[in-house]
Scaffold this motif. Structure first.
Motif, PDB file in Angstrom:
ATOM      1  N   ALA A  67      62.171  31.522 -39.020  1.00 22.58           N
ATOM      2  CA  ALA A  67      63.137  31.340 -40.123  1.00 22.58           C
ATOM      3  C   ALA A  67      64.749  31.624 -39.340  1.00 22.58           C
ATOM      4  O   ALA A  67      64.940  32.562 -38.505  1.00 22.58           O
ATOM      5  CB  ALA A  67      63.319  32.305 -41.483  1.00 22.58           C
ATOM      6  N   ALA A  68      65.776  30.758 -39.819  1.00 17.45           N
ATOM      7  CA  ALA A  68      67.103  31.095 -39.268  1.00 17.45           C
ATOM      8  C   ALA A  68      67.631  32.302 -39.875  1.00 17.45           C
ATOM      9  O   ALA A  68      67.429  32.424 -41.003  1.00 17.45           O
ATOM     10  CB  ALA A  68      68.082  29.879 -39.440  1.00 17.45           C
ATOM     11  N   PHE A  99      74.987  27.758 -36.977  1.00 16.04           N
ATOM     12  CA  PHE A  99      74.393  27.239 -35.761  1.00 16.04           C
ATOM     13  C   PHE A  99      72.970  26.748 -35.900  1.00 16.04           C
ATOM     14  O   PHE A  99      72.337  26.227 -35.007  1.00 16.04           O
ATOM     15  CB  PHE A  99      74.753  27.646 -34.670  1.00 16.04           C
ATOM     16  CG  PHE A  99      76.386  27.516 -34.335  1.00 16.04           C
ATOM     17  CD1 PHE A  99      76.934  26.530 -34.023  1.00 16.04           C
ATOM     18  CD2 PHE A  99      76.800  28.882 -34.272  1.00 16.04           C
ATOM     19  CE1 PHE A  99      78.405  26.507 -33.876  1.00 16.04           C
ATOM     20  CE2 PHE A  99      78.324  28.857 -34.193  1.00 16.04           C
ATOM     21  CZ  PHE A  99      78.965  27.524 -33.917  1.00 16.04           C
ATOM     22  N   ALA A 100      72.086  27.776 -36.877  1.00 16.84           N
ATOM     23  CA  ALA A 100      70.647  27.646 -36.826  1.00 16.84           C
ATOM     24  C   ALA A 100      70.062  26.894 -38.030  1.00 16.84           C
ATOM     25  O   ALA A 100      70.678  27.082 -39.190  1.00 16.84           O
ATOM     26  CB  ALA A 100      70.250  29.025 -36.637  1.00 16.84           C
ATOM     27  N   VAL A 101      69.077  26.265 -37.817  1.00 14.27           N
ATOM     28  CA  VAL A 101      68.001  25.911 -38.953  1.00 14.27           C
ATOM     29  C   VAL A 101      66.587  26.322 -38.687  1.00 14.27           C
ATOM     30  O   VAL A 101      66.289  26.787 -37.531  1.00 14.27           O
ATOM     31  CB  VAL A 101      67.923  24.235 -38.846  1.00 14.27           C
ATOM     32  CG1 VAL A 101      69.380  23.835 -39.339  1.00 14.27           C
ATOM     33  CG2 VAL A 101      67.568  23.700 -37.767  1.00 14.27           C
ATOM     34  N   ASP A 102      65.884  26.400 -39.811  1.00 19.26           N
ATOM     35  CA  ASP A 102      64.370  26.800 -39.638  1.00 19.26           C
ATOM     36  C   ASP A 102      63.529  25.800 -38.772  1.00 19.26           C
ATOM     37  O   ASP A 102      63.765  24.615 -38.939  1.00 19.26           O
ATOM     38  CB  ASP A 102      63.865  27.062 -41.107  1.00 19.26           C
ATOM     39  CG  ASP A 102      64.410  28.021 -42.030  1.00 19.26           C
ATOM     40  OD1 ASP A 102      65.454  28.898 -41.269  1.00 19.26           O
ATOM     41  OD2 ASP A 102      64.147  28.137 -43.335  1.00 19.26           O
ATOM     42  N   GLY A 103      62.774  26.645 -37.951  1.00 20.93           N
ATOM     43  CA  GLY A 103      61.652  25.559 -37.192  1.00 20.93           C
ATOM     44  C   GLY A 103      60.597  25.180 -38.293  1.00 20.93           C
ATOM     45  O   GLY A 103      60.521  25.641 -39.364  1.00 20.93           O
ATOM     46  N   LEU A 104      59.613  24.149 -37.861  1.00 23.72           N
ATOM     47  CA  LEU A 104      58.481  23.681 -38.864  1.00 23.72           C
ATOM     48  C   LEU A 104      57.503  24.717 -38.554  1.00 23.72           C
ATOM     49  O   LEU A 104      57.121  24.868 -37.318  1.00 23.72           O
ATOM     50  CB  LEU A 104      58.288  22.403 -38.399  1.00 23.72           C
ATOM     51  CG  LEU A 104      59.442  21.151 -38.557  1.00 23.72           C
ATOM     52  CD1 LEU A 104      59.211  19.982 -37.693  1.00 23.72           C
ATOM     53  CD2 LEU A 104      59.486  20.956 -40.129  1.00 23.72           C
ATOM     54  N   SER A 105      56.703  25.246 -39.402  1.00 22.95           N
ATOM     55  CA  SER A 105      55.798  26.157 -39.576  1.00 22.95           C
ATOM     56  C   SER A 105      54.813  25.330 -38.960  1.00 22.95           C
ATOM     57  O   SER A 105      54.255  24.225 -39.230  1.00 22.95           O
ATOM     58  CB  SER A 105      55.495  26.526 -40.876  1.00 22.95           C
ATOM     59  OG  SER A 105      54.293  27.418 -40.972  1.00 22.95           O
ATOM     60  N   GLY A 106      53.965  25.869 -37.846  1.00 25.56           N
ATOM     61  CA  GLY A 106      52.787  25.398 -37.364  1.00 25.56           C
ATOM     62  C   GLY A 106      53.079  24.207 -36.426  1.00 25.56           C
ATOM     63  O   GLY A 106      52.065  23.220 -36.102  1.00 25.56           O
TER      64      GLY A 106
END
Length: 266
Positions: free
Chosen positions: A216-217, A223-230
């Motif tokens: 999580a961001a 400047f940040a977004v959550d990555g994709l889980s898995g």
């Protein structure tokens, strides 16, 4: 009995097979040629729909005619010289017809060294088609940039809409990708894409700054977004696409010109 044997001979059997193959080949070739204009028309329509969607102009249930009408009224396609960042007066339609060849022509593209190529695209055309989104008074209100880069399994193609400051994201859509459904394929999930809105792709110095976090961001991080889980490698691919296309060898020079007022006369 002799006639029956002759009719069943290997030679006649092969002749029948060859004739059938020839007929089928003619039918398939004819169908391909006949359907080509329809396929090209459908690809153009899909492209228009995706651009309108990322620009916030696409509505549910819009017909093909409505899409074409709004696109013609609100979207202007332009060519950009990626080295200088200048908008050109050349016809984008001609560029589209020659784009595949451009990536093979050393006069129309450049080879990227590994250190220059985080997105894994190998070659980059000297020109790129971008889209100016206009309001009802014909003023430019946002711009749409095409970006692409390697994910885990595929080349991932997207459109990114930016505000006229050349930094702030208004939308993103991935329209062609082959990542794992339910994992990397979630780059098409509207909920994941929505978190990009309002984020900055460049810092105050004009350098690529958007970060796709592992996990999580931090709340409030512009400047940040959550990555994709898995789906770490797909998330990395998204990151690398932004790193390249918002950088000096991508749209960096153009976005610098935008920040300096290049769209005022667009």
């Amino acid at each position: 009995m002799a006639d029956i044997k002759n009719n069943d001979s290997t030679g006649k059997t092969l002749l029948v097979v060859l004739v059938l193959c020839l007929v089928c080949s003619i039918v398939v070739a004819g169908s391909a040629v006949g359907l080509k204009p329809l396929q090209q028309e459908q690809r153009a329509l899909d492209k228009q729909r995706n651009i309108l969607a990322v620009a916030g102009l696409m509505q549910d249930g819009m017909s093909a005619d409505e899409v074409a009408k709004i696109f013609a009224e609100r979207i202007s396609s332009r060519l950009v010289d990626l080295k200088t960042g200048e908008l050109l007066d050349s016809d984008p339609a001609k560029f589209n017809q020659a784009q595949a060849q451009a990536l093979k022509d050393p006069q129309m593209s450049i080879v990227l060294e590994a250190s220059q190529d985080p997105a894994g695209i190998k070659r980059r055309s000297n020109l790129a088609e971008i889209y100016l989104v206009r309001d009802e008074q014909k003023r430019v209100q946002e711009l749409v940039l095409p970006i692409y880069g390697n994910g885990l399994w595929s080349m991932m193609y997207a459109f990114v809409a930016l505000e006229t400051d050349g930094r702030t994201v208004k939308g993103i859509t991935y329209y062609d990708q082959g990542e794992t459904p339910g994992l990397g394929g979630e780059i098409e999930n509207p909920n994941w894409r929505a978190q990009f809105i309002g984020k900055k792709v460049l810092d105050d110095d004009g350098l690529p700054a958007l970060k796709v976090m592992k996990g999580a961001a931090r709340p409030g991080d512009e400047f940040a977004v959550d990555g994709l889980s898995g789906a770490t490698l797909t998330s990395n691919g998204v990151q690398h696409s932004f790193d390249f296309w918002m950088g000096e060898l991508g749209f960096g020079p153009f976005l610098k010109n935008v920040r300096e007022g290049a769209l005022n006369n667009g």
